[in-house]
Design a protein around this motif. Structure first.
Motif, PDB file in Angstrom:
ATOM      1  N   GLY A 137      -5.326  -7.440  -1.145  1.00  0.00           N
ATOM      2  CA  GLY A 137      -4.334  -6.523  -1.695  1.00  0.00           C
ATOM      3  C   GLY A 137      -4.150  -6.678  -3.189  1.00  0.00           C
ATOM      4  N   GLN A 138      -3.199  -5.917  -3.708  1.00  0.00           N
ATOM      5  CA  GLN A 138      -2.915  -5.921  -5.133  1.00  0.00           C
ATOM      6  C   GLN A 138      -1.611  -6.656  -5.412  1.00  0.00           C
ATOM      7  N   HIS A 165      -1.963  -7.398 -13.793  1.00  0.00           N
ATOM      8  CA  HIS A 165      -2.188  -6.883 -12.442  1.00  0.00           C
ATOM      9  C   HIS A 165      -3.517  -7.442 -11.954  1.00  0.00           C
ATOM     10  N   HIS A 166      -3.614  -7.723 -10.661  1.00  0.00           N
ATOM     11  CA  HIS A 166      -4.908  -8.092 -10.102  1.00  0.00           C
ATOM     12  C   HIS A 166      -5.050  -7.502  -8.711  1.00  0.00           C
ATOM     13  N   ALA A 167      -6.287  -7.155  -8.407  1.00  0.00           N
ATOM     14  CA  ALA A 167      -6.633  -6.622  -7.088  1.00  0.00           C
ATOM     15  C   ALA A 167      -7.609  -7.587  -6.437  1.00  0.00           C
ATOM     16  N   ARG A 168      -7.316  -7.938  -5.215  1.00  0.00           N
ATOM     17  CA  ARG A 168      -8.175  -8.850  -4.461  1.00  0.00           C
ATOM     18  C   ARG A 168      -8.441  -8.237  -3.097  1.00  0.00           C
ATOM     19  N   GLN A 195       6.487   2.642  -8.600  1.00  0.00           N
ATOM     20  CA  GLN A 195       5.511   2.176  -9.584  1.00  0.00           C
ATOM     21  C   GLN A 195       6.120   2.137 -10.985  1.00  0.00           C
ATOM     22  N   ASP A 240       0.848  -1.188   0.000  1.00  0.00           N
ATOM     23  CA  ASP A 240       0.000   0.000   0.000  1.00  0.00           C
ATOM     24  C   ASP A 240       0.883   1.237   0.000  1.00  0.00           C
TER      25      ASP A 240
END
Length: 83
Positions: free
Chosen positions: A75-76, A69-72, A54, A47
């Motif tokens: 977290g990412q 990329h994946h966000a769950r 980045q 975070d």
């Protein structure tokens, strides 16, 4: 590194990428075999990662054959496949 057109074996390139992603993100990426003899690197993203970090992640992902990329809920993360 082991991206498109590279002669470096995908396994070695994946571990090299994981080490470099760890240096940029401060997290512990994992390397897993993927279909077709390729290797997948998955790196959690902390975070509040700054803009420079980045950009560093994006530069490293650009060296892979495929990435995303994946966000769950927990977290990412980013992933990259080599080979």
């Amino acid at each position: 590194m082991g991206g498109p057109g590279s002669a470096e074996p995908p396994r070695a390139a994946a571990f090299e990428l994981a080490v470099r992603l760890a240096g940029v993100t401060g997290t512990r990426p994992r390397v897993v075999p993927a279909p077709g003899g390729s290797y997948r690197v998955e790196a959690p993203l902390p975070d509040g990662m700054g803009g420079e970090a980045q950009r560093g992640v994006l530069d490293l992902l650009g060296e892979a054959d495929r990435f995303g990329h994946h966000a769950r809920a927990h977290g990412q993360a980013v992933w990259a496949e080599l080979g």
